[in-house]
Scaffold this motif. Structure first.
Motif, PDB file in Angstrom:
ATOM      1  N   LEU A  18       0.807  -1.214   0.000  1.00 44.08           N
ATOM      2  CA  LEU A  18       0.000   0.000   0.000  1.00 44.08           C
ATOM      3  C   LEU A  18       0.843   1.268   0.000  1.00 44.08           C
ATOM      4  O   LEU A  18       0.422   2.293  -0.540  1.00 44.08           O
ATOM      5  N   THR A  19       2.041   1.217   0.574  1.00 41.74           N
ATOM      6  CA  THR A  19       2.879   2.421   0.640  1.00 41.74           C
ATOM      7  C   THR A  19       4.091   2.333  -0.284  1.00 41.74           C
ATOM      8  O   THR A  19       4.962   3.192  -0.239  1.00 41.74           O
ATOM      9  N   ALA A  20       4.162   1.280  -1.109  1.00 43.31           N
ATOM     10  CA  ALA A  20       5.277   1.148  -2.044  1.00 43.31           C
ATOM     11  C   ALA A  20       5.059   2.068  -3.245  1.00 43.31           C
ATOM     12  O   ALA A  20       3.920   2.460  -3.552  1.00 43.31           O
ATOM     13  N   PRO A  21       6.117   2.435  -3.952  1.00 37.81           N
ATOM     14  CA  PRO A  21       5.973   3.280  -5.139  1.00 37.81           C
ATOM     15  C   PRO A  21       4.998   2.674  -6.140  1.00 37.81           C
ATOM     16  O   PRO A  21       5.048   1.475  -6.432  1.00 37.81           O
ATOM     17  N   ARG A  22       4.090   3.508  -6.648  1.00 36.21           N
ATOM     18  CA  ARG A  22       3.053   3.015  -7.544  1.00 36.21           C
ATOM     19  C   ARG A  22       2.790   4.026  -8.650  1.00 36.21           C
ATOM     20  O   ARG A  22       3.136   5.199  -8.553  1.00 36.21           O
ATOM     21  N   GLN A  23       2.142   3.532  -9.696  1.00 35.43           N
ATOM     22  CA  GLN A  23       1.699   4.394 -10.789  1.00 35.43           C
ATOM     23  C   GLN A  23       0.464   3.786 -11.421  1.00 35.43           C
ATOM     24  O   GLN A  23       0.128   2.620 -11.174  1.00 35.43           O
ATOM     25  N   LEU A  24      -0.232   4.598 -12.226  1.00 38.35           N
ATOM     26  CA  LEU A  24      -1.490   4.163 -12.814  1.00 38.35           C
ATOM     27  C   LEU A  24      -1.359   4.033 -14.327  1.00 38.35           C
ATOM     28  O   LEU A  24      -0.572   4.728 -14.966  1.00 38.35           O
ATOM     29  N   LEU A  25      -2.174   3.158 -14.870  1.00 37.10           N
ATOM     30  CA  LEU A  25      -2.347   2.999 -16.311  1.00 37.10           C
ATOM     31  C   LEU A  25      -3.839   3.071 -16.595  1.00 37.10           C
ATOM     32  O   LEU A  25      -4.638   2.403 -15.934  1.00 37.10           O
ATOM     33  N   VAL A  26      -4.214   3.876 -17.591  1.00 36.69           N
ATOM     34  CA  VAL A  26      -5.617   3.996 -17.982  1.00 36.69           C
ATOM     35  C   VAL A  26      -5.705   3.856 -19.503  1.00 36.69           C
ATOM     36  O   VAL A  26      -4.958   4.520 -20.239  1.00 36.69           O
ATOM     37  N   VAL A  27      -6.628   3.010 -19.953  1.00 39.22           N
ATOM     38  CA  VAL A  27      -6.912   2.857 -21.377  1.00 39.22           C
ATOM     39  C   VAL A  27      -8.391   3.152 -21.573  1.00 39.22           C
ATOM     40  O   VAL A  27      -9.247   2.500 -20.956  1.00 39.22           O
ATOM     41  N   PRO A  71      -3.250   6.064   1.352  1.00 41.60           N
ATOM     42  CA  PRO A  71      -2.014   6.455   2.050  1.00 41.60           C
ATOM     43  C   PRO A  71      -0.891   6.802   1.089  1.00 41.60           C
ATOM     44  O   PRO A  71      -0.762   6.212   0.006  1.00 41.60           O
ATOM     45  N   ALA A  72      -0.070   7.758   1.499  1.00 40.79           N
ATOM     46  CA  ALA A  72       1.005   8.244   0.648  1.00 40.79           C
ATOM     47  C   ALA A  72       2.091   7.191   0.480  1.00 40.79           C
ATOM     48  O   ALA A  72       2.287   6.307   1.324  1.00 40.79           O
ATOM     49  N   VAL A  73       2.806   7.301  -0.622  1.00 37.45           N
ATOM     50  CA  VAL A  73       3.931   6.418  -0.896  1.00 37.45           C
ATOM     51  C   VAL A  73       5.083   6.760   0.038  1.00 37.45           C
ATOM     52  O   VAL A  73       5.365   7.919   0.311  1.00 37.45           O
ATOM     53  N   LYS A  74       5.738   5.707   0.557  1.00 34.89           N
ATOM     54  CA  LYS A  74       6.931   5.888   1.377  1.00 34.89           C
ATOM     55  C   LYS A  74       8.164   5.498   0.584  1.00 34.89           C
ATOM     56  O   LYS A  74       8.077   4.819  -0.436  1.00 34.89           O
TER      57      LYS A  74
END
Length: 970
Positions: free
Chosen positions: A734-743, A764-767
């Motif tokens: 939940l707090t690991a670096p993340r990104q989104l993809l949208v099609v 929750p914010a990324v740590k």
């Protein structure tokens, strides 16, 4: 326009599919032609024949193989496989169903499409069907030492070994038995693929007679899709085939089954290993024969009922099967099946015991009776209707071309006298179904009519047997000994001569110039990779792809795997398997299952592990959580994605217990079906961190881990400990670096951006977490022999090689096709009798692998892998063979997918350094590979002392292996 040899029957636009349905009849023979006109350059062709076996000799299956071994116009040894090398096809295959046989292909190149069309038409209508091809592909008798009549006699043949492999799978045995006893008087009673004990009874004359009676235009249906016109195709149909035929007086058909007047019961056995436990290994099925599957409305009714009963864990019958102590999990065969002329409904349990059969049947009938008396929640009905609509709307095409998927929906109704357009344009029928569902008695009425009051019911029980394998082997040995004892000297001489002549034929090159081809000059200068654009959402990096998705939206969150303590690492795959199957926030798991089905096409989880493009020992791991929905549900689906990541609940301990039992049951039942994947992974486990972790998570090591976990979850405390570990993984993700993809489609982007912004602000914010640590380097040689209950083997040999960006990688990629085309196909499949043999570069693991599957041999195939490298260095090779290998690689690189799938693949490739620029550069370097490059990289990297080997087979077969092996049992 219409070709003069055909008449147009009708032309109807199908707006929801963006195609125009065109139906034609051939004036002379009555052959049917269905064309789906579409603005799609990935054109598809398929010719199908109603094939109605009257026994289990596998005649239709063997004919499918043998028809592709040479024809009148193209009298070469195997034009089908030769054309796979002389083509830029995007799909090319042939397959045998229970009552029809199909020959499909697809290509984006008009020249290539026309080439393949000519070869396919000649193959199916004018095959040579030579006795030696029948012996190779179907079955033959051969001495174990081919020139020694005193050595033991053996059955050989590609289909023979393929079906021995298929019958090693308990699920395949169960399915074949289900058809045999549910359809006792029609063609489905027989094993269309071929029963290994019956295959040797088929004669060459019977094969030719079956072709003459079944592969005739009057019994054929042609299907095409794409932007080439129907007239274009019909010109080839007429000039290359149809003009040479007269109509048949009678046409083949499949009759309806004679209905039971009372339910039937059958008890059978399936083989397991001598040292395996029999407890919790019995399969119990109930099956009902329903209506003719040519009626789309009746199909929708049965599909709806099946979904309401079994769609997900909220459905009453699935819930009962998942939560009962009478078995481990619902059968993988559960559901509505419309593949036969008359459909059926199946439900039951895996992992049961014989003493509980009556109780299992009572459990099922209790649920059905309750549904008939009290109905179901309207939300369950709405959810199933939504899933039907979503499946109709989605433009798929990843793996199998979208056009071919549409055409396959037309085959059964066309061949069985239904109306194929009803199965493409279902909007009216679906609307009528929705109206019927407003009546609360509709589902209860269906339950009574289709199931409770239906006497055509079968109870099938399949129990494990430790002695069945030995019994079947003993019977085969005795049968062969009896045959050998009565062979005359002349017959022995003929068998020796046949083996010699067949070997010469297999080793004699055919003239490839007889066949049409494309060349490197026909390769497009570039290939399509969709490009995304960046626009952050709630401070999250977000990549947007605007694609034509027919009113659907696709969303993915990608998370870099964080560092995890060792005690959590083995549970990451199980976290993925369980995440979408548990409760979420205020919803328990059943409520959550219903909610998912109401708003989206489910939640998909995946762990991607790939090596760096510059170093196989450097790894990146990414977890993805994905979903898709209709536009009207995009807000609810976006919120579901966020909630699942942040609020998934692992506190329903009984649910976790059920899930682990189901996962284990699926893994246990799929060992032989996935055998080639398992040995591929095992052989690469010592080459790179990616290989090691894949084996640990998804290979045979992972399977053993699941078994150990399942055995350990015997108390509430153990379950609570497991649940806590899953929760810890969720919190770490939940707090690991993340990104989104949208099609999505362009007009949806602004609205969707606003929705996503609102959803992700509350997460929750990324740590600054450390990424998952994988020990490096991983460099060790493996030599593993895995034992299981199977009558065929799976072999893999792997070498550590280069990273994706290395200058030698293009040559290694081409080398795989070159070795398969020039050597392995002939030696492993044609001569060795395996279902397949190949070689491939695996950039994800930094490995080059040889592989054989459903293979009657072990040590011999491993030696052939080595001999392939000797052949490479010591043979003078034609530049044509290199060109064919390069074409095969380019064809795979350029293969199109679905609009959404192409975008997702581009995004995921980019995450692992496979950017459009890198992919295009690699493609250009593939086109420049030389024969000298192939020989050089083989000498450099494929050295015997660096090779790792993994095999999977029966314990007795493994005992015959030479040398030192680490023996394991699965």
């Amino acid at each position: 326009m219409t070709h003069p040899a055909f008449t147009l029957v009708r032309r109807i636009p199908i707006v929801s599919l963006q195609v125009t349905f065109e139906e034609y009849r051939h004036l002379k023979t009555g052959a049917r032609h269905i064309h789906l006109a579409a603005e799609d350059s990935n054109n598809v062709f398929m010719v199908t024949f109603l094939t109605v076996p009257e026994d289990s000799t596998g005649v239709a299956h063997i004919l499918e193989h043998t028809a592709l071994c040479g024809s009148q116009r193209y009298p070469v040894r195997d034009p089908f496989f030769m054309m796979t090398r002389r083509s830029l096809n995007t799909f090319m295959n042939a397959f045998t169903g229970s009552d029809w046989t199909a020959y499909p292909f697809a290509s984006q190149s008009r020249k290539d499409f026309d080439n393949l069309l000519q070869v396919y038409l000649d193959a199916v209508f004018f095959p040579l069907l030579e006795p030696l091809d029948f012996a190779q592909e179907g079955h033959r008798l051969e001495f174990s030492t081919p020139d020694d009549a005193q050595s033991p006699l053996l059955f050989k043949g590609v289909v023979y070994n393929e079906m021995k492999g298929a019958m090693s799978s308990p699920i395949q045995r169960l399915l074949i038995a289900l058809n045999k006893y549910l359809y006792p008087t029609t063609t489905y009673h027989h094993n269309a693929g071929g029963e290994p004990s019956d295959i040797p009874s088929l004669t060459h004359e019977q094969l030719k007679a079956f072709h003459a009676s079944h592969y005739h235009p009057s019994n054929a249906a042609f299907f095409t899709y794409g932007d080439l016109s129907a007239e274009h195709h019909q010109d080839f149909f007429e000039t290359r085939a149809l003009s040479r035929f007269e109509p048949l007086d009678t046409q083949l058909s499949v009759g309806n089954e004679q209905r039971f007047t009372a339910p039937q019961s059958v008890v059978l056995e399936y083989p397991i290993g001598e040292h395996e436990e029999t407890e919790d290994r019995t399969h119990v099925l109930l099956a009902w024969l329903l209506n003719e599957s040519t009626n789309v409305r009746e199909n929708l009714n049965a599909d709806l009922l099946g979904g309401v009963l079994l769609e997900n864990s909220a459905a009453p019958l699935r819930h009962a099967l998942e939560t009962t102590d009478l078995g481990l999990s619902p059968s993988s065969l559960c559901g509505f099946d419309e593949n036969a002329k008359e459909s059926c409904f199946v439900c039951g349990l895996e992992g049961a015991n014989p003493e509980n059969v009556e109780a299992i049947e009572a459990l099922i009938f209790d649920v059905l009776q309750d549904v008939a008396e009290n109905g179901v929640e309207p939300s369950l009905v709405d959810a199933v209707l939504h899933q039907i609509e979503l499946a109709q709307r989605e433009v798929s095409g990843d793996g199998v071309p979208y056009g071919l998927q549409l055409l396959l929906q037309c085959v059964a109704p066309t061949l069985h006298g239904g109306d194929p357009i009803d199965f493409l344009d279902i909007d009216d029928a679906l609307n009528a179904l929705r109206e019927d569902c407003k009546n609360p008695q509709f589902i209860p009425q269906l339950a009574r009519q289709l199931l409770l009051d239906n006497p055509h019911r079968l109870r099938l029980v399949m129990q494990p047997s430790k002695t069945l394998t030995k019994q079947e082997e003993t019977e085969e040995i005795a049968r062969l000994a009896e045959i050998q004892a009565h062979l005359s000297e002349a017959e022995k001489a003929r068998l020796i001569e046949q083996a010699k002549i067949l070997k010469v034929k297999q080793e004699t090159p055919s003239d490839p110039d007889i066949l049409p081809k494309v060349t490197l000059a026909d390769v497009p200068a570039d290939f399509f990779i969709p490009e995304g654009s960046a626009r952050a959402i709630a401070n999250l990096p977000t990549t947007w792809y605007e694609r034509s998705t027919n009113g659907m939206v696709y969303m993915t969150v990608a998370i870099d795997l964080p560092a995890l303590p060792p005690e959590l690492l083995d549970y990451v795959p199980l976290f993925c398997d369980c995440l979408s199957e548990v409760g979420c926030g205020e919803r328990n798991y059943r409520e959550n299952a219903t909610w998912q089905a109401l708003i989206c096409g489910g939640l998909g989880t995946r762990i991607g592990i790939r090596s760096s493009v510059d170093d196989p020992q450097v790894v990146r791991s990414v977890f993805t959580l994905s979903t898709k929905s209709l536009v009207r549900n995009q807000q609810a689906t976006a919120q579901l994605l966020c909630d699942t990541l942040s609020k998934a609940r692992f506190d329903e301990l009984d649910r976790l217990r059920e899930l682990i039992e189901q996962i284990r049951s699926d893994q246990d039942n799929g060992v032989t079906e996935r055998g080639h994947n398992y040995v591929s992974v095992a052989s690469s486990a010592g080459i790179s961190p990616t290989g090691a972790m894949t084996h640990r998570w998804y290979g045979l090591e992972g399977l053993l881990t699941i078994r150990q976990l399942d055995d350990s979850l015997t108390s509430p405390n153990a379950l609570k400990t497991f649940a806590d570990k899953l929760t810890q993984i969720r919190d770490a993700f939940l707090t690991a670096p993340r990104q989104l993809l949208v099609v999505c489609e362009p007009e949806q982007r602004a609205t969707l951006a606003t929705i996503l912004e609102q959803c992700w602000q509350s997460i929750p914010a990324v740590k600054a977490n450390s990424p998952l640590y994988m020990p490096t380097p991983v460099k060790r040689v493996i030599r593993q022999a895995w034992a299981t209950a199977t009558s065929v083997n799976f072999c893999a040999k792997a070498y550590p090689v280069t990273s994706a960006n290395h200058r030698d990688t293009p040559a290694l990629i081409v080398l795989g096709d070159f070795l398969r085309n020039g050597y392995l196909h002939r030696v492993i499949r044609e001569q060795g009798g395996a279902y397949g043999g190949t070689a491939v570069y695996d950039g994800e693991k930094g490995a080059f692998r040889f592989l054989s599957y459903r293979d009657p041999r072990l040590s011999e195939s491993l030696r052939d892998f080595d001999n392939a490298l000797i052949w490479l260095q010591q043979t003078t090779h034609d530049e044509r063979v290199l060109e064919e290998a390069i074409l095969g690689v380019i064809g795979r690189i350029d293969r199109p997918g679905s609009p959404a799938g192409e975008a997702v693949n581009a995004f995921m490739a980019g995450l692992f350094g496979r950017t459009p620029e890198q992919r295009r550069a690699l493609r250009q370097r593939v086109l420049a590979v030389t024969l000298e490059d192939l020989q050089r990289v083989a000498m450099t990297y494929l050295q015997s002392e660096r090779a790792s080997i993994a095999v999977l087979g029966d314990a007795k077969a493994l005992d015959k292996l030479d040398g030192q092996w680490e023996r394991r049992t699965v």
